[in-house]
Scaffold this motif. Structure first.
Motif, PDB file in Angstrom:
ATOM      1  N   SER A 175       0.924  -2.142 -13.042  1.00 25.53           N
ATOM      2  CA  SER A 175       0.653  -2.931 -11.836  1.00 25.53           C
ATOM      3  C   SER A 175      -0.023  -4.237 -12.237  1.00 25.53           C
ATOM      4  O   SER A 175      -0.776  -4.282 -13.221  1.00 25.53           O
ATOM      5  N   TYR A 188       2.077  -9.993  -6.518  1.00 26.89           N
ATOM      6  CA  TYR A 188       1.795  -8.620  -6.967  1.00 26.89           C
ATOM      7  C   TYR A 188       3.100  -7.934  -7.346  1.00 26.89           C
ATOM      8  O   TYR A 188       4.157  -8.182  -6.757  1.00 26.89           O
ATOM      9  N   VAL A 237       5.039   2.320   1.689  1.00 30.60           N
ATOM     10  CA  VAL A 237       3.766   2.796   2.227  1.00 30.60           C
ATOM     11  C   VAL A 237       3.886   3.204   3.692  1.00 30.60           C
ATOM     12  O   VAL A 237       3.096   4.022   4.180  1.00 30.60           O
ATOM     13  N   LYS A 358       4.302  -7.004   0.254  1.00 31.54           N
ATOM     14  CA  LYS A 358       3.332  -5.933   0.052  1.00 31.54           C
ATOM     15  C   LYS A 358       2.565  -5.661   1.337  1.00 31.54           C
ATOM     16  O   LYS A 358       2.200  -6.590   2.067  1.00 31.54           O
ATOM     17  N   TRP A 360      -0.882  -3.265   2.596  1.00 29.10           N
ATOM     18  CA  TRP A 360      -1.978  -2.504   2.008  1.00 29.10           C
ATOM     19  C   TRP A 360      -3.009  -2.151   3.078  1.00 29.10           C
ATOM     20  O   TRP A 360      -2.918  -2.589   4.216  1.00 29.10           O
ATOM     21  N   TYR A 361      -3.971  -1.316   2.680  1.00 31.41           N
ATOM     22  CA  TYR A 361      -5.039  -0.844   3.549  1.00 31.41           C
ATOM     23  C   TYR A 361      -4.450  -0.200   4.798  1.00 31.41           C
ATOM     24  O   TYR A 361      -4.843  -0.492   5.932  1.00 31.41           O
ATOM     25  N   ARG A 377      -0.036  -8.784   2.236  1.00 32.40           N
ATOM     26  CA  ARG A 377      -0.848  -9.358   1.153  1.00 32.40           C
ATOM     27  C   ARG A 377       0.051  -9.804   0.003  1.00 32.40           C
ATOM     28  O   ARG A 377       1.170  -9.327  -0.141  1.00 32.40           O
ATOM     29  N   SER A 419       3.974   3.757  -4.529  1.00 30.30           N
ATOM     30  CA  SER A 419       3.166   3.475  -3.354  1.00 30.30           C
ATOM     31  C   SER A 419       1.833   2.876  -3.772  1.00 30.30           C
ATOM     32  O   SER A 419       1.131   3.415  -4.630  1.00 30.30           O
ATOM     33  N   THR A 420       1.460   1.753  -3.144  1.00 27.16           N
ATOM     34  CA  THR A 420       0.173   1.133  -3.434  1.00 27.16           C
ATOM     35  C   THR A 420      -0.979   1.900  -2.786  1.00 27.16           C
ATOM     36  O   THR A 420      -2.142   1.627  -3.064  1.00 27.16           O
ATOM     37  N   GLU A 421      -0.657   2.873  -1.934  1.00 23.88           N
ATOM     38  CA  GLU A 421      -1.687   3.677  -1.278  1.00 23.88           C
ATOM     39  C   GLU A 421      -1.979   4.964  -2.039  1.00 23.88           C
ATOM     40  O   GLU A 421      -3.123   5.388  -2.133  1.00 23.88           O
TER      41      GLU A 421
END
Length: 445
Positions: A175, A188, A237, A358, A360-361, A377, A419-421
């Protein structure tokens, strides 16, 4: 004892554990891993290290009274101690009303998740791969921060009824975040593979660099409903929240998006666009996974949503018994079929829209509808007449994957993403969605 045991060695150790047991039923789980990593920030390596780990978990049962104990030493005295401890705890435990008897021997599909290219990816190769990434960022006067980790592992289980399963695997994840020197542009990228020969840190770094450079001087757009193209990393995600609900018990008990009033479920109902098909297959060459579940049930190819229709929900052994169904384990991998368009094709075919690279959160808002909220993001762009016109400031979104997949315009090619989560890997296509809801602006880059 070495952390990584081959199938013969793992079986011999587990047989020894089972022979030691005096419980009515005994199950032993054995695992080992060797991990190596390198982390960098501000274009300099900050940490590098490796971890070697091994673990044995013993579960003993007397009737429905169950106890477990773990240990990471495998000498004779330690094996005896962990078995006796599990039995002691089982005798002290209250009955578990949902305990299910051990399965007998099972037949499993063959799945190839181990690659020597990854097992041989040592500290020198990690440094070389990162050096290539750093050189690109330095050359362009950009600031980069990234993480590269590879793992070689195995997992095995055996029980007192003769069931045995073994699975060796490898994994490499990379990453990277790249930012412009003034901090106004950010890009990213994240990828993961079982086979390290597929990892190209130079090409991936170029993707992040292009997003960082392209996202400078972002313009603010009014929140609202937009046609959106979600890159696979962004789509994953949101799909993950849908995947988490593929469980019969939560649906039967009225706790999921697959529930209907009166204890009914949406099994057999068309819930999304007919172009949506999601399945699991441990033998998928791009996303291999263990062909057995935690209780030893075989993992086979299963369609969960086919042509928009809910075909299956996962049934644990206990819940299957309660409902008079056959058990069906929750999948170890999930693959969403895609279309034939490239991301570039999807952009060319868009008159007005927003490219999201992307999300996120991510946080749940309404579990019954799977309404989620989160932020864009690291590169969000306005599309006009088939071309990316300019970067836009980030948004907060409020969207449900079920609503989203009912507003589907087109699908790109399915590809492996992380997955970024959760750091889990999936096969997900890019998606073009109409009326995607952005609720407010965000000043974050």
């Amino acid at each position: 004892m070495k952390a990584l045991l081959n199938e013969i060695e793992a079986k011999a150790l587990l047989e020894k554990v089972i022979r030691l047991s005096k419980a009515e039923e005994c199950t032993a789980f054995l695992s080992g891993e060797i991990k190596g990593n390198i982390r960098y920030a501000r274009n300099e390596v900050s940490t590098s290290g490796s971890i070697t780990n091994q673990n044995l978990l013993v579960q003993a049962a007397f009737g429905k009274k169950v106890g477990t104990a773990t240990i990471d030493e495998f000498d004779e005295a330690s094996l005896e101690r962990v078995v006796r401890r599990a039995e002691e705890l089982a005798r002290l435990a209250p009955e578990n009303p949902e305990y299910m008897p051990n399965l007998g021997p099972q037949q499993y599909l063959e799945s190839k998740g181990y690659f020597e290219s990854t097992a041989a990816f040592d500290a020198d190769k990690r440094a070389e791969a990162v050096a290539k990434s750093l050189a690109i960022a330095d050359q362009d006067g950009l600031t980069s921060a990234g993480f590269l980790e590879n793992q070689t592992a195995f997992s095995a289980m055996m029980n007192s009824k003769g069931l045995f399963a073994y699975y060796p695997s490898t994994l490499i994840n990379f990453s990277l975040t790249v930012r412009t020197s003034d901090g106004t542009g950010s890009g990213y990228v994240i990828r993961g593979y079982n086979d390290a020969s597929k990892l190209d840190t130079e090409a991936l770094t170029q993707i992040a660099v292009a997003k960082a450079k392209g996202s400078v001087n972002a313009k603010a757009l009014e929140p609202g409903k937009y046609t959106v193209i979600l890159e696979p990393t962004a789509a994953a995600v949101l799909m993950e929240s849908l995947y988490g609900d593929l469980d019969a018990r939560s649906a039967d008990e009225g706790r999921s998006a697959f529930s209907l009033p009166g204890g009914k479920t949406r099994l057999g109902e068309k819930i999304v666009d007919e172009r949506v098909t999601i399945y699991s297959d441990p033998t998928n060459p791009d996303l291999p996974s263990p062909a057995w579940s935690g209780d030893g049930l075989p993992q086979n190819k299963v369609y969960w949503i086919e042509n928009g229709v809910v075909k299956n929900l996962a049934y644990s052994q206990y819940w299957a018994q309660q409902k008079g169904k056959s058990p069906l384990p929750y999948p170890n991998n999930l693959i969403m079929e895609g279309g034939t368009q490239s991301l570039e094709d999807m952009i060319k075919g868009t008159k007005k829209g927003i490219l999201v690279t992307k999300l996120w959160y991510i946080r749940p808002v309404d579990p019954q509808t799977l309404l989620m909220t989160g932020l864009t993001r690291d590169g969000t762009f306005y599309i006009e007449d088939g071309k990316i016109k300019f970067p836009v400031k980030n948004f907060r979104f409020n969207e449900s994957p079920i609503i989203m997949l009912n507003n589907l315009e087109s699908l790109g090619k399915s590809e492996r993403v992380v997955s970024t989560e959760s750091d889990q890997s999936y096969m997900v296509p890019a998606m073009k969605i109409r009326e995607f809801t952005f609720s407010s602006l965000s000043d974050a880059v």
